[in-house]
Design an enzyme around this catalytic site. Structure first.
Site, mmCIF file in Angstrom:
data_model
loop_
_atom_site.group_PDB
_atom_site.id
_atom_site.type_symbol
_atom_site.label_atom_id
_atom_site.label_comp_id
_atom_site.label_asym_id
_atom_site.label_seq_id
_atom_site.Cartn_x
_atom_site.Cartn_y
_atom_site.Cartn_z
ATOM 1 N N SER A 158 0.860 -1.184 0.000
ATOM 2 C CA SER A 158 0.000 0.000 0.000
ATOM 3 C C SER A 158 0.892 1.229 0.000
ATOM 4 C CB SER A 158 -0.860 0.011 1.265
ATOM 5 O OG SER A 158 -1.479 1.271 1.417
ATOM 6 N N TYR A 173 -0.824 -0.669 10.351
ATOM 7 C CA TYR A 173 -0.910 -0.932 8.913
ATOM 8 C C TYR A 173 0.284 -0.320 8.176
ATOM 9 C CZ TYR A 173 -3.158 -1.501 4.346
ATOM 10 O OH TYR A 173 -3.449 -1.861 3.053
HETATM 11 P P1 NAP Z 1 -10.184 -7.473 2.695
HETATM 12 O O1 NAP Z 1 -11.392 -7.211 1.878
HETATM 13 O O2 NAP Z 1 -10.198 -7.134 4.147
HETATM 14 O O3 NAP Z 1 -9.783 -9.013 2.509
HETATM 15 C C1 NAP Z 1 -8.654 -9.510 3.198
HETATM 16 C C2 NAP Z 1 -8.469 -10.970 2.870
HETATM 17 O O4 NAP Z 1 -7.319 -11.431 3.613
HETATM 18 C C3 NAP Z 1 -9.647 -11.837 3.273
HETATM 19 O O5 NAP Z 1 -9.869 -12.825 2.300
HETATM 20 C C4 NAP Z 1 -9.163 -12.473 4.583
HETATM 21 O O6 NAP Z 1 -9.713 -13.740 4.849
HETATM 22 C C5 NAP Z 1 -7.683 -12.624 4.265
HETATM 23 N N1 NAP Z 1 -6.875 -12.904 5.448
HETATM 24 C C6 NAP Z 1 -6.784 -12.193 6.593
HETATM 25 N N2 NAP Z 1 -5.951 -12.806 7.450
HETATM 26 C C7 NAP Z 1 -5.495 -13.927 6.834
HETATM 27 C C8 NAP Z 1 -4.617 -14.969 7.200
HETATM 28 N N3 NAP Z 1 -4.036 -15.012 8.404
HETATM 29 N N4 NAP Z 1 -4.377 -15.954 6.298
HETATM 30 C C9 NAP Z 1 -4.962 -15.939 5.085
HETATM 31 N N5 NAP Z 1 -5.834 -14.996 4.689
HETATM 32 C C10 NAP Z 1 -6.092 -13.992 5.559
HETATM 33 O O7 NAP Z 1 -8.928 -6.689 2.097
HETATM 34 P P2 NAP Z 1 -8.661 -6.119 0.599
HETATM 35 O O8 NAP Z 1 -9.109 -4.700 0.571
HETATM 36 O O9 NAP Z 1 -9.140 -7.073 -0.414
HETATM 37 O O10 NAP Z 1 -7.055 -6.066 0.632
HETATM 38 C C11 NAP Z 1 -6.249 -6.977 -0.107
HETATM 39 C C12 NAP Z 1 -4.831 -6.442 -0.098
HETATM 40 O O11 NAP Z 1 -4.811 -5.131 -0.686
HETATM 41 C C13 NAP Z 1 -4.245 -6.275 1.301
HETATM 42 O O12 NAP Z 1 -2.867 -6.609 1.273
HETATM 43 C C14 NAP Z 1 -4.416 -4.797 1.573
HETATM 44 O O13 NAP Z 1 -3.500 -4.312 2.532
HETATM 45 C C15 NAP Z 1 -4.163 -4.234 0.198
HETATM 46 N N6 NAP Z 1 -4.690 -2.882 0.003
HETATM 47 C C16 NAP Z 1 -6.018 -2.642 0.020
HETATM 48 C C17 NAP Z 1 -6.484 -1.350 -0.168
HETATM 49 C C18 NAP Z 1 -7.965 -1.042 -0.185
HETATM 50 O O14 NAP Z 1 -8.321 0.144 -0.345
HETATM 51 N N7 NAP Z 1 -8.848 -2.028 -0.074
HETATM 52 C C19 NAP Z 1 -5.579 -0.285 -0.376
HETATM 53 C C20 NAP Z 1 -4.218 -0.565 -0.390
HETATM 54 C C21 NAP Z 1 -3.782 -1.870 -0.208
HETATM 55 P P3 NAP Z 1 -11.011 -13.965 5.804
HETATM 56 O O15 NAP Z 1 -12.199 -13.825 4.877
HETATM 57 O O16 NAP Z 1 -10.802 -15.329 6.344
HETATM 58 O O17 NAP Z 1 -10.982 -12.886 6.860
#
Ligand code: NAP
Length: 249
Positions: A158, A173
Site C-alpha cells: 500500500s 498498517y
Molecule cells: P479485505 O477485503 O479485508 O480481505 C482480506 C483478505 O485477507 C480476506 O480474504 C481475509 O480472509 C484474508 N486474510 C486475513 N488474514 C489472513 C490470514 N491469516 N491468512 C490468510 N488470509 C487472511 O482486504 P482487501 O481490501 O481485499 O485487501 C487486499 C490487499 O490489498 C491487502 O494486502 C491490503 O492491505 C491491500 N490494500 C487494500 C487497499 C484497499 O483500499 N482495499 C488499499 C491498499 C492496499 P477472511 O475472509 O478469512 O478474513
C-alpha cells in the site's frame, strides 16, 4: 479438504502457468484469482477458512467465461506455520512448481490508532499477517518458484507504507506495509540470480471490506496486482507499482 488434484471437471493443463493467491476468499484477492484464471492461469484460491475457499472457487468457476482456466481451493492461513507447510507440500506433490505467488492477505487498517498511543498488541498481530505472513510464504514457496521457468512474486502492499509520503496515523498498517516493502527489496535482490521477479504493488483505494465505500472498483485494484503477476521475463524486479507505474518507496 479437497486436494488441488480434486477437480475432475477441470482437467489438468500442464502448460498453464500456476498461480497461488493468499487471502482470496473476498475483496481484491478473490478478483485477482478471477482475472488470473481469465488470462489462462491455473489458480490456487487460498483462504484460512477451507469451506469459504471452496465456496468462492465454485462461485468463480460457475461464473467463468469459456476458456477460463481452472480455479482450485486450498486451505492456507498465512500466520500458521503448519498450514503454510501443508499447502506447500500439496503444491509440490501435485505440480512440482509454482509460477506466480501473490501475497495478498492483510489485516488491520487501524484508522482508530496513532503511533504515539498505539496498542502494540494490535501492531504485533498485524505484523504476523502483513509482514511475517508474506515472509513465511516466501520461505515455503521460493523452492517451488525456483522450479518455474517464469517465476513471479507479488507482495500486495500500500502507498500507506511509502516512507516518501509517511505521515501519522494507521500505525500498525503503515509500519507493517513499510516493512513488507523492505522485504520486497531484499527478496528481489537475493532472488534475482534465480530469475524470480519480486515486486510490491499498491492496488489503490479499493471498495472492499478493508477499503470501505467510495474506493475504486475491485476489478481496477486487482488489475494493478495482475501487472506484476504477469510481467514478461525482461520485466522489472525490486519495484513498487500502482497501475503499472512506479511509486516512490
Ligand atoms: P479485505 O477485503 O479485508 O480481505 C482480506 C483478505 O485477507 C480476506 O480474504 C481475509 O480472509 C484474508 N486474510 C486475513 N488474514 C489472513 C490470514 N491469516 N491468512 C490468510 N488470509 C487472511 O482486504 P482487501 O481490501 O481485499 O485487501 C487486499 C490487499 O490489498 C491487502 O494486502 C491490503 O492491505 C491491500 N490494500 C487494500 C487497499 C484497499 O483500499 N482495499 C488499499 C491498499 C492496499 P477472511 O475472509 O478469512 O478474513
Amino acid at each position: 479438504m479437497p486436494s488441488p488434484t480434486d477437480s475432475p471437471e477441470f482437467p489438468d493443463s500442464p502448460t498453464a502457468p500456476l498461480a497461488l493467491v493468499t487471502g482470496a476468499t473476498r475483496g481484491i484477492g478473490r478478483e485477482v484469482c478471477r482475472q488470473l484464471a481469465a488470462c489462462g492461469h491455473t489458480v490456487l484460491l487460498t483462504g484460512r477458512d477451507e469451506d469459504a475457499a471452496g465456496r468462492v472457487a465454485e462461485e468463480l468457476r460457475a461464473g467463468a467465461r469459456p476458456g477460463t482456466a481452472d480455479i482450485r481451493p486450498l486451505q492456507l492461513d498465512v500466520t500458521d506455520d503448519r498450514s503454510v507447510a501443508r499447502a506447500a507440500a500439496r503444491v509440490a506433490d501435485t505440480f512440482g512448481r509454482l509460477d506466480v505467488l501473490v501475497n495478498n492477505a492483510a489485516i488491520t487498517y487501524d484508522t482508530w490508532q496513532r503511533a504515539a498511543t498505539a496498542d502494540l498488541a494490535v501492531v504485533r498481530e498485524a505484523a504476523e499477517t502483513n509482514l511475517y505472513g508474506p515472509w513465511r510464504m516466501a520461505l515455503a514457496f521460493v523452492p517451488l518458484l525456483r522450479a518455474s521457468a517464469h517465476p513471479r512474486l507479488v507482495n500486495v502492499s500500500s502507498e500507506a507504507g511509502s516512507l516518501a509520503s509517511m505521515g501519522g496515523g494507521t500505525p500498525a498498517y503503515a509500519v507493517t506495509k513499510a516493512a513488507l516493502n523492505a522485504l520486497t527489496r531484499m527478496l528481489a535482490a537475493e532472488l534475482r540470480p534465480d530469475g524470480i521477479l519480486v515486486n510490491a504493488v499498491c492496488p489503490g483505494w479499493v471498495a472492499t471490506d478493508m477499503g470501505g465505500a467510495g474506493g475504486r472498483p475491485v476489478a481496477e485494484g486487482a488489475a494493478s496486482v495482475l501487472y506484476a503477476a504477469t510481467l514478461p521475463d525482461d520485466g522489472p524486479t525490486g519495484g513498487f507499482f500502482r497501475d503499472g507505474r512506479p511509486l516512490p518507496w
